[in-house]
Design a protein around this motif. Structure first.
Motif, PDB file in Angstrom:
ATOM      1  N   ALA A 190      15.337   8.300  -2.877  1.00 32.23           N
ATOM      2  CA  ALA A 190      14.534   8.018  -4.065  1.00 32.23           C
ATOM      3  C   ALA A 190      13.269   7.249  -3.705  1.00 32.23           C
ATOM      4  O   ALA A 190      12.174   7.554  -4.195  1.00 32.23           O
ATOM      5  CB  ALA A 190      15.357   7.238  -5.079  1.00 32.23           C
ATOM      6  N   GLN A 191      13.418   6.261  -2.843  1.00 33.90           N
ATOM      7  CA  GLN A 191      12.274   5.459  -2.436  1.00 33.90           C
ATOM      8  C   GLN A 191      11.249   6.324  -1.689  1.00 33.90           C
ATOM      9  O   GLN A 191      10.045   6.207  -1.906  1.00 33.90           O
ATOM     10  CB  GLN A 191      12.746   4.311  -1.555  1.00 33.90           C
ATOM     11  CG  GLN A 191      11.705   3.265  -1.294  1.00 33.90           C
ATOM     12  CD  GLN A 191      12.287   2.079  -0.543  1.00 33.90           C
ATOM     13  OE1 GLN A 191      13.344   2.198   0.087  1.00 33.90           O
ATOM     14  NE2 GLN A 191      11.628   0.958  -0.602  1.00 33.90           N
ATOM     15  N   GLY A 192      11.741   7.189  -0.826  1.00 28.39           N
ATOM     16  CA  GLY A 192      10.849   8.078  -0.088  1.00 28.39           C
ATOM     17  C   GLY A 192      10.123   9.042  -1.001  1.00 28.39           C
ATOM     18  O   GLY A 192       8.926   9.286  -0.846  1.00 28.39           O
ATOM     19  N   LYS A 193      10.856   9.583  -1.967  1.00 25.63           N
ATOM     20  CA  LYS A 193      10.239  10.522  -2.900  1.00 25.63           C
ATOM     21  C   LYS A 193       9.156   9.816  -3.732  1.00 25.63           C
ATOM     22  O   LYS A 193       8.092  10.377  -3.970  1.00 25.63           O
ATOM     23  CB  LYS A 193      11.294  11.125  -3.817  1.00 25.63           C
ATOM     24  CG  LYS A 193      10.781  12.234  -4.676  1.00 25.63           C
ATOM     25  CD  LYS A 193      11.893  12.996  -5.349  1.00 25.63           C
ATOM     26  CE  LYS A 193      11.291  14.133  -6.134  1.00 25.63           C
ATOM     27  NZ  LYS A 193      12.113  15.299  -6.127  1.00 25.63           N
ATOM     28  N   LEU A 194       9.424   8.577  -4.132  1.00 27.66           N
ATOM     29  CA  LEU A 194       8.445   7.814  -4.898  1.00 27.66           C
ATOM     30  C   LEU A 194       7.190   7.541  -4.069  1.00 27.66           C
ATOM     31  O   LEU A 194       6.065   7.728  -4.546  1.00 27.66           O
ATOM     32  CB  LEU A 194       9.059   6.494  -5.369  1.00 27.66           C
ATOM     33  CG  LEU A 194       8.143   5.575  -6.175  1.00 27.66           C
ATOM     34  CD1 LEU A 194       7.764   6.243  -7.489  1.00 27.66           C
ATOM     35  CD2 LEU A 194       8.842   4.256  -6.440  1.00 27.66           C
ATOM     36  N   LYS A 195       7.387   7.137  -2.814  1.00 27.16           N
ATOM     37  CA  LYS A 195       6.243   6.888  -1.927  1.00 27.16           C
ATOM     38  C   LYS A 195       5.435   8.164  -1.715  1.00 27.16           C
ATOM     39  O   LYS A 195       4.206   8.148  -1.727  1.00 27.16           O
ATOM     40  CB  LYS A 195       6.724   6.393  -0.561  1.00 27.16           C
ATOM     41  CG  LYS A 195       6.735   4.925  -0.399  1.00 27.16           C
ATOM     42  CD  LYS A 195       7.077   4.575   1.043  1.00 27.16           C
ATOM     43  CE  LYS A 195       7.458   3.132   1.160  1.00 27.16           C
ATOM     44  NZ  LYS A 195       7.910   2.792   2.511  1.00 27.16           N
ATOM     45  N   GLU A 196       6.153   9.257  -1.502  1.00 29.98           N
ATOM     46  CA  GLU A 196       5.485  10.535  -1.257  1.00 29.98           C
ATOM     47  C   GLU A 196       4.654  10.952  -2.475  1.00 29.98           C
ATOM     48  O   GLU A 196       3.485  11.335  -2.338  1.00 29.98           O
ATOM     49  CB  GLU A 196       6.530  11.598  -0.938  1.00 29.98           C
ATOM     50  CG  GLU A 196       5.974  12.917  -0.501  1.00 29.98           C
ATOM     51  CD  GLU A 196       7.046  13.923  -0.119  1.00 29.98           C
ATOM     52  OE1 GLU A 196       6.666  15.008   0.331  1.00 29.98           O
ATOM     53  OE2 GLU A 196       8.254  13.627  -0.261  1.00 29.98           O
ATOM     54  N   SER A 197       5.222  10.835  -3.653  1.00 38.75           N
ATOM     55  CA  SER A 197       4.513  11.199  -4.882  1.00 38.75           C
ATOM     56  C   SER A 197       3.313  10.288  -5.127  1.00 38.75           C
ATOM     57  O   SER A 197       2.238  10.753  -5.512  1.00 38.75           O
ATOM     58  CB  SER A 197       5.455  11.112  -6.083  1.00 38.75           C
ATOM     59  OG  SER A 197       6.506  12.017  -5.938  1.00 38.75           O
TER      60      SER A 197
ATOM     61  N   ILE B 293      -2.620   9.318  -5.207  1.00 37.46           N
ATOM     62  CA  ILE B 293      -3.814   8.528  -4.886  1.00 37.46           C
ATOM     63  C   ILE B 293      -4.592   9.097  -3.700  1.00 37.46           C
ATOM     64  O   ILE B 293      -5.618   8.553  -3.314  1.00 37.46           O
ATOM     65  CB  ILE B 293      -3.467   7.045  -4.630  1.00 37.46           C
ATOM     66  CG1 ILE B 293      -2.545   6.865  -3.419  1.00 37.46           C
ATOM     67  CG2 ILE B 293      -2.877   6.412  -5.864  1.00 37.46           C
ATOM     68  CD1 ILE B 293      -2.290   5.412  -3.041  1.00 37.46           C
ATOM     69  N   GLY B 294      -4.083  10.162  -3.131  1.00 37.98           N
ATOM     70  CA  GLY B 294      -4.787  10.821  -2.031  1.00 37.98           C
ATOM     71  C   GLY B 294      -4.617  10.116  -0.698  1.00 37.98           C
ATOM     72  O   GLY B 294      -5.457  10.253   0.185  1.00 37.98           O
ATOM     73  N   ASN B 295      -3.544   9.382  -0.533  1.00 40.64           N
ATOM     74  CA  ASN B 295      -3.289   8.648   0.705  1.00 40.64           C
ATOM     75  C   ASN B 295      -2.311   9.460   1.560  1.00 40.64           C
ATOM     76  O   ASN B 295      -1.109   9.465   1.302  1.00 40.64           O
ATOM     77  CB  ASN B 295      -2.717   7.266   0.381  1.00 40.64           C
ATOM     78  CG  ASN B 295      -2.573   6.387   1.595  1.00 40.64           C
ATOM     79  OD1 ASN B 295      -2.425   6.862   2.707  1.00 40.64           O
ATOM     80  ND2 ASN B 295      -2.597   5.082   1.358  1.00 40.64           N
ATOM     81  N   GLU B 296      -2.831  10.144   2.558  1.00 42.34           N
ATOM     82  CA  GLU B 296      -1.999  11.013   3.393  1.00 42.34           C
ATOM     83  C   GLU B 296      -0.970  10.230   4.204  1.00 42.34           C
ATOM     84  O   GLU B 296       0.139  10.702   4.430  1.00 42.34           O
ATOM     85  CB  GLU B 296      -2.881  11.842   4.330  1.00 42.34           C
ATOM     86  CG  GLU B 296      -3.687  12.894   3.608  1.00 42.34           C
ATOM     87  CD  GLU B 296      -4.516  13.728   4.558  1.00 42.34           C
ATOM     88  OE1 GLU B 296      -4.178  13.821   5.751  1.00 42.34           O
ATOM     89  OE2 GLU B 296      -5.514  14.295   4.086  1.00 42.34           O
ATOM     90  N   GLU B 297      -1.334   9.034   4.643  1.00 41.19           N
ATOM     91  CA  GLU B 297      -0.401   8.221   5.432  1.00 41.19           C
ATOM     92  C   GLU B 297       0.812   7.824   4.586  1.00 41.19           C
ATOM     93  O   GLU B 297       1.948   7.916   5.047  1.00 41.19           O
ATOM     94  CB  GLU B 297      -1.103   6.961   5.947  1.00 41.19           C
ATOM     95  CG  GLU B 297      -0.232   6.125   6.857  1.00 41.19           C
ATOM     96  CD  GLU B 297      -0.953   4.905   7.397  1.00 41.19           C
ATOM     97  OE1 GLU B 297      -0.256   4.037   7.924  1.00 41.19           O
ATOM     98  OE2 GLU B 297      -2.190   4.827   7.285  1.00 41.19           O
ATOM     99  N   MET B 298       0.585   7.419   3.339  1.00 44.84           N
ATOM    100  CA  MET B 298       1.693   7.052   2.459  1.00 44.84           C
ATOM    101  C   MET B 298       2.557   8.265   2.148  1.00 44.84           C
ATOM    102  O   MET B 298       3.781   8.176   2.102  1.00 44.84           O
ATOM    103  CB  MET B 298       1.183   6.429   1.162  1.00 44.84           C
ATOM    104  CG  MET B 298       2.301   5.963   0.231  1.00 44.84           C
ATOM    105  SD  MET B 298       1.699   5.324  -1.337  1.00 44.84           S
ATOM    106  CE  MET B 298       1.382   3.641  -0.857  1.00 44.84           C
ATOM    107  N   THR B 299       1.916   9.407   1.964  1.00 46.78           N
ATOM    108  CA  THR B 299       2.648  10.652   1.703  1.00 46.78           C
ATOM    109  C   THR B 299       3.567  10.976   2.884  1.00 46.78           C
ATOM    110  O   THR B 299       4.733  11.304   2.690  1.00 46.78           O
ATOM    111  CB  THR B 299       1.670  11.816   1.458  1.00 46.78           C
ATOM    112  OG1 THR B 299       0.822  11.488   0.356  1.00 46.78           O
ATOM    113  CG2 THR B 299       2.412  13.103   1.152  1.00 46.78           C
ATOM    114  N   ALA B 300       3.037  10.856   4.084  1.00 48.13           N
ATOM    115  CA  ALA B 300       3.827  11.153   5.283  1.00 48.13           C
ATOM    116  C   ALA B 300       4.976  10.166   5.452  1.00 48.13           C
ATOM    117  O   ALA B 300       6.100  10.563   5.778  1.00 48.13           O
ATOM    118  CB  ALA B 300       2.931  11.125   6.516  1.00 48.13           C
TER     119      ALA B 300
END
Length: 64
Positions: free
Chosen positions: A14-21, A26-33
């Motif tokens: 859940a935490q990973g999915k939230l970070k990814e979303s 916000i357009g932050n590729e590092e956070m998405t990864a």
């Protein structure tokens, strides 16, 4: 699968999915990864625990 490990795996997913979303929004590729990685770790943890549970069932089936 023990309850604590199951909860930890679901929380990680859940935490990973939230970070990814959030990263995508916000357009932050590092956070998405990082979010994708964290979600994948949760998926792997859950799969490992399910495999261990299945192995226990097989082991118990062969007990005399």
């Amino acid at each position: 699968m023990s309850t604590n490990k199951r909860i930890k795996a679901k929380a990680e997913q859940a935490q990973g999915k939230l970070k990814e979303s959030t990263g995508r929004a916000i357009g932050n590729e590092e956070m998405t990864a990082k979010g994708h990685t964290e979600k994948s770790k949760g998926d792997l943890r859950e799969a490992k625990e399910k495999a261990k549970g299945g192995a226990r069932k097989v082991k118990d089936a062969f007990k005399p």
